[in-house]
Design an enzyme around this catalytic site. Structure first.
Site, PDB file in Angstrom:
ATOM      1  N   CYS A  49       0.922  -1.076  -0.004  1.00 39.50           N
ATOM      2  CA  CYS A  49      -0.001  -0.123   0.181  1.00 39.50           C
ATOM      3  C   CYS A  49       1.002   1.098  -0.002  1.00 39.50           C
ATOM      4  CB  CYS A  49      -0.814  -0.002   1.206  1.00 39.50           C
ATOM      5  SG  CYS A  49      -1.835   1.593   1.367  1.00 39.50           S
ATOM      6  N   TYR A 189      -5.945   6.140  -8.555  1.00 40.73           N
ATOM      7  CA  TYR A 189      -6.771   5.464  -8.101  1.00 40.73           C
ATOM      8  C   TYR A 189      -8.104   5.898  -8.853  1.00 40.73           C
ATOM      9  CZ  TYR A 189      -4.208   3.454  -4.204  1.00 40.73           C
ATOM     10  OH  TYR A 189      -3.199   2.658  -3.612  1.00 40.73           O
TER      11      TYR A 189
END
Length: 288
Positions: A49, A189
């Site tokens: 992440c 994203y």
């Protein structure tokens, strides 16, 4: 296209990230219920992440490894979420496993969220800064955690003279950090999780326009602010390489000033993407 996170998707196909749920602040002046202290707080992260990886970098650069413990979750996230499972890949998702969490012996990070708020029903994210004294999450916002590592934990840091938020460029730094978040960090994203063509194209264009601007800046210096590393450098170098490469016909090697910093994070991101989607597909197949 099916949305990966339906509650964070608009009807027009845009991805809108959920707000961080826990935003308590650790202080060193007695102004909060969470005083800065060595060995009291524990960091839960995933190497896959980029948001969590920034806190890992801050912890390392400041020299807080002895003061703040850290546990890395399995990079493979299935329908049960982030797991405290051996990250070697030897244990298949869905099977029994022994917890790698030395603090609470949680098997899934969702247990930390439920321990803090039994009614929590949103997406479980990393990083998480856990308080071992009150047995609850203090903060799950990487921006806040990085700031606290830099400021209020400085008394416990080996590298006390390193300031990743320098005062003399505070306004310009904050402006650049916001630009990076909106157009690059979260931009990939918005491109990668868009479920319709139009928002996907808009997000892609914004990402690569931003990268062109940043490439021009980095063609003149190693770091964003000339010869010193600041928080914005950590923020920039940890976006998702696989989403960037899928967002356009252009490839990261076409940005030589940017490319070097992306390579180290690429393997974990690619591995997690493949295995997590594989686990999701298997779950859907069994459910049907």
């Amino acid at each position: 296209m099916k949305a990966q996170f339906p509650t964070e998707q608009t009807e027009s196909g845009e991805f809108h990230r959920q707000e961080d749920a826990f935003r308590e602040w650790i202080t060193n002046d007695g102004s909060s219920t969470y005083p800065a202290a060595a060995h009291r707080y524990h960091l839960y992260v995933s190497l896959a992440c980029p948001w969590a990886s920034r806190t890992i970098i801050f912890r390392k650069l400041k020299g807080l490894e002895d003061a703040i413990g850290m546990t890395i979750v399995d990079p493979i996230r299935d329908e049960c979420g982030w797991a405290f499972r051996d990250p070697s890949g030897k244990i298949a998702p869905g099977g029994p496993f022994e917890s790698t969490d030395p603090v609470n012996r949680f098997q899934f990070l969702s247990e930390a969220y439920k321990a803090t708020d039994p009614d929590f029903d949103e997406r479980v994210t990393v990083p998480v800064l856990w308080d071992k004294k009150t047995n609850r999450i203090v903060n799950n916002c990487e921006d806040d955690i990085c700031r606290m590592f830099n400021d209020v934990f400085n008394d416990f840091a080996r590298n006390k003279d390193l300031n990743l938020f320098p005062k003399d460029i505070e306004a310009e730094h904050a402006k650049l950090a916001n630009f990076l978040h909106d157009n690059v960090n979260n931009g990939v994203y918005r491109a990668g999780f868009a479920t319709r063509q139009r928002p996907y194209e808009i997000a892609c264009r914004r990402v690569f326009e931003a990268l062109d601007e940043l490439e021009e800046r980095l063609s003149k210096s190693r770091y964003l602010f000339r010869d010193r590393i600041v928080e914005a450098d950590c923020r920039l170098r940890l976006l998702r390489p696989f989403q960037m490469q899928s967002a356009s016909d252009r490839r990261l090697p076409q940005f030589p000033g940017l490319f070097d910093g992306f390579v180290s994070a690429a393997w974990h991101c690619r591995h997690r993407q493949f295995r997590s989607h594989q686990a999701s597909l298997l779950h859907d197949a069994h459910a049907n």
